[in-house]
Structures are given as structure tokens and as C-alpha cells.
Scaffold this active site. Sequence first.
Site, PDB file in Angstrom:
ATOM      1  N   LYS A  10     -14.793  -0.325   0.921  1.00 23.48           N
ATOM      2  CA  LYS A  10     -14.339   1.073   0.887  1.00 23.48           C
ATOM      3  C   LYS A  10     -15.503   2.056   0.709  1.00 23.48           C
ATOM      4  O   LYS A  10     -16.607   1.664   0.318  1.00 23.48           O
ATOM      5  CB  LYS A  10     -13.315   1.233  -0.246  1.00 23.48           C
ATOM      6  CG  LYS A  10     -12.028   0.408  -0.044  1.00 23.48           C
ATOM      7  CD  LYS A  10     -11.007   0.737  -1.132  1.00 23.48           C
ATOM      8  CE  LYS A  10      -9.728  -0.069  -0.940  1.00 23.48           C
ATOM      9  NZ  LYS A  10      -8.696   0.320  -1.941  1.00 23.48           N
ATOM     10  N   TYR A  50      -1.987   2.309   5.592  1.00 24.29           N
ATOM     11  CA  TYR A  50      -1.354   2.334   4.264  1.00 24.29           C
ATOM     12  C   TYR A  50       0.082   2.865   4.310  1.00 24.29           C
ATOM     13  O   TYR A  50       0.604   3.323   3.286  1.00 24.29           O
ATOM     14  CB  TYR A  50      -2.202   3.166   3.302  1.00 24.29           C
ATOM     15  CG  TYR A  50      -3.433   2.444   2.777  1.00 24.29           C
ATOM     16  CD1 TYR A  50      -3.305   1.257   2.043  1.00 24.29           C
ATOM     17  CD2 TYR A  50      -4.713   2.942   2.987  1.00 24.29           C
ATOM     18  CE1 TYR A  50      -4.422   0.596   1.542  1.00 24.29           C
ATOM     19  CE2 TYR A  50      -5.838   2.292   2.494  1.00 24.29           C
ATOM     20  CZ  TYR A  50      -5.684   1.113   1.763  1.00 24.29           C
ATOM     21  OH  TYR A  50      -6.783   0.466   1.263  1.00 24.29           O
ATOM     22  N   ASN A 113     -11.796   1.454  -5.799  1.00 23.69           N
ATOM     23  CA  ASN A 113     -11.893   0.069  -6.258  1.00 23.69           C
ATOM     24  C   ASN A 113     -12.643  -0.834  -5.283  1.00 23.69           C
ATOM     25  O   ASN A 113     -12.476  -2.047  -5.287  1.00 23.69           O
ATOM     26  CB  ASN A 113     -10.504  -0.480  -6.625  1.00 23.69           C
ATOM     27  CG  ASN A 113      -9.558  -0.567  -5.440  1.00 23.69           C
ATOM     28  OD1 ASN A 113      -9.891  -0.109  -4.351  1.00 23.69           O
ATOM     29  ND2 ASN A 113      -8.406  -1.173  -5.644  1.00 23.69           N
ATOM     30  N   HIS A 116     -10.570  -3.635  -0.227  1.00 23.59           N
ATOM     31  CA  HIS A 116      -9.172  -3.978   0.033  1.00 23.59           C
ATOM     32  C   HIS A 116      -9.148  -5.400   0.579  1.00 23.59           C
ATOM     33  O   HIS A 116     -10.047  -5.782   1.329  1.00 23.59           O
ATOM     34  CB  HIS A 116      -8.552  -3.043   1.073  1.00 23.59           C
ATOM     35  CG  HIS A 116      -7.264  -3.576   1.633  1.00 23.59           C
ATOM     36  ND1 HIS A 116      -6.064  -3.414   0.987  1.00 23.59           N
ATOM     37  CD2 HIS A 116      -7.008  -4.340   2.730  1.00 23.59           C
ATOM     38  CE1 HIS A 116      -5.117  -4.043   1.677  1.00 23.59           C
ATOM     39  NE2 HIS A 116      -5.664  -4.611   2.739  1.00 23.59           N
ATOM     40  N   GLU A 127      -2.764  -6.810   9.574  1.00 26.04           N
ATOM     41  CA  GLU A 127      -3.923  -5.948   9.311  1.00 26.04           C
ATOM     42  C   GLU A 127      -5.088  -6.296  10.230  1.00 26.04           C
ATOM     43  O   GLU A 127      -5.794  -5.403  10.706  1.00 26.04           O
ATOM     44  CB  GLU A 127      -4.327  -6.067   7.838  1.00 26.04           C
ATOM     45  CG  GLU A 127      -3.291  -5.452   6.900  1.00 26.04           C
ATOM     46  CD  GLU A 127      -3.596  -5.648   5.423  1.00 26.04           C
ATOM     47  OE1 GLU A 127      -2.830  -5.126   4.602  1.00 26.04           O
ATOM     48  OE2 GLU A 127      -4.592  -6.330   5.075  1.00 26.04           O
TER      49      GLU A 127
HETATM   50  P1  CMP Z   1      -5.661  -1.581  -1.877  1.00 21.94           P
HETATM   51  O1  CMP Z   1      -5.760  -3.050  -2.042  1.00 21.94           O
HETATM   52  O2  CMP Z   1      -6.527  -0.961  -0.843  1.00 21.94           O
HETATM   53  O3  CMP Z   1      -4.145  -1.189  -1.572  1.00 21.94           O
HETATM   54  C1  CMP Z   1      -3.593   0.054  -1.920  1.00 21.94           C
HETATM   55  C2  CMP Z   1      -4.539   0.892  -2.723  1.00 21.94           C
HETATM   56  O4  CMP Z   1      -3.943   1.956  -3.396  1.00 21.94           O
HETATM   57  C3  CMP Z   1      -5.141   0.053  -3.815  1.00 21.94           C
HETATM   58  O5  CMP Z   1      -6.035  -0.880  -3.268  1.00 21.94           O
HETATM   59  C4  CMP Z   1      -5.747   1.124  -4.716  1.00 21.94           C
HETATM   60  O6  CMP Z   1      -7.054   1.496  -4.331  1.00 21.94           O
HETATM   61  C5  CMP Z   1      -4.802   2.288  -4.470  1.00 21.94           C
HETATM   62  N1  CMP Z   1      -4.000   2.513  -5.657  1.00 21.94           N
HETATM   63  C6  CMP Z   1      -3.074   1.717  -6.182  1.00 21.94           C
HETATM   64  N2  CMP Z   1      -2.548   2.266  -7.273  1.00 21.94           N
HETATM   65  C7  CMP Z   1      -3.152   3.461  -7.436  1.00 21.94           C
HETATM   66  C8  CMP Z   1      -3.036   4.489  -8.390  1.00 21.94           C
HETATM   67  N3  CMP Z   1      -2.181   4.400  -9.404  1.00 21.94           N
HETATM   68  N4  CMP Z   1      -3.830   5.572  -8.230  1.00 21.94           N
HETATM   69  C9  CMP Z   1      -4.693   5.656  -7.198  1.00 21.94           C
HETATM   70  N5  CMP Z   1      -4.850   4.696  -6.266  1.00 21.94           N
HETATM   71  C10 CMP Z   1      -4.093   3.603  -6.393  1.00 21.94           C
END
Ligand code: CMP
Length: 139
Positions: A10, A50, A113, A116, A127
Site C-alpha cells: 500500500k 473494495y 497497514n 493487503h 482479486e
Molecule cells: P485490507 O486487508 O486492505 O482490507 C480492507 C481494509 O480496510 C483493511 O485492510 C484496512 O486497511 C481498512 N480498514 C479496516 N478497518 C478499518 C477501520 N476501522 N478504519 C480504517 N481503515 C480500516
Amino acid sequence: AIERTFSIIKPDATERNLTGKIIDKFESNGLRVVASKRVKLTRDQAEGFYAVHKERPFFGELVEMMLSGPVVLQVLEGENAIAKNREIMGATNPANAEAGTIRKEFAKSMGENSVHGSDAPETAAQEIKYFFKDEEIVG
Ligand code: CMP
């Protein structure tokens, strides 16, 4: 069984020049990069990818974050690759991630984070197909 999973490095991670350190986690844990491209997602791509989270309160923030810089889209292959990659990444929230995982070492927050990874065989197939043509994947 040998599986393929889909991964995104990311923008928070590409911005900090962590691409190599993250790929090293995949490779040193038995996954092989069989497709890779660095791109700026379009808004349509990010929202479509998403779409399952469209009704969530964090959807807007999530899409903006994915558009904030380049991402590295990859297909990872290996024994039990989908579950294996989830172990390597660690928990979605870095506060809950185990030592040695990508998110424990590099993630800034739940939103930023760093990676993904697909959560199940069906989503992995879907995906991978969303971003890669068959001929772009070289096993
Ligand atoms: P990802 O695995 O990319 O799938 C969905 C993403 O939504 C997740 O990782 C997080 O980065 C994001 N996400 C999930 N929960 C929250 C939250 N409470 N606030 C902000 N981002 C979130």
C-alpha cells in the site's frame, strides 16, 4: 496444495521505501512473486476492488488512502499461500499483530497497514483476475 494469492503493498509502505523489505518477508517465508506491477490506482479501480466495504464508515478513508501514492500489485505463489500470507502480514490492526509480521514491523495504523492480502480462495481468484491477465502471471 500450491495456491496463489493476491497482495498489495500500500501507499504508506511505498512512500517509506519499504517495498524490498516487504517482498523479503514473502520470499523468506516460502512465497514466490509470480506477477508484479507498480501502479497508481484509479478511483474506479480502488472503489471496485473494495466494493465489499462500500457501506462501511471507513470506506471513504480507505479509498483516499489507496489513491494517495503508488501501490505494488503482486501475485504470490506457494504451499498454502493464502493462509501463509495472512500469517506473514499479521493482524489487520498492527496493535494486534504478532512479532515479526509485516504489520507489526511496518504498519502505522489500521488504515495505513502497509499490505493487503486475499482472505480466502474465492477472493484470491477474483482479486488476481481484477488486476492481472493470465499472461502477466509467470510461475
Ligand atoms: P485490507 O486487508 O486492505 O482490507 C480492507 C481494509 O480496510 C483493511 O485492510 C484496512 O486497511 C481498512 N480498514 C479496516 N478497518 C478499518 C477501520 N476501522 N478504519 C480504517 N481503515 C480500516
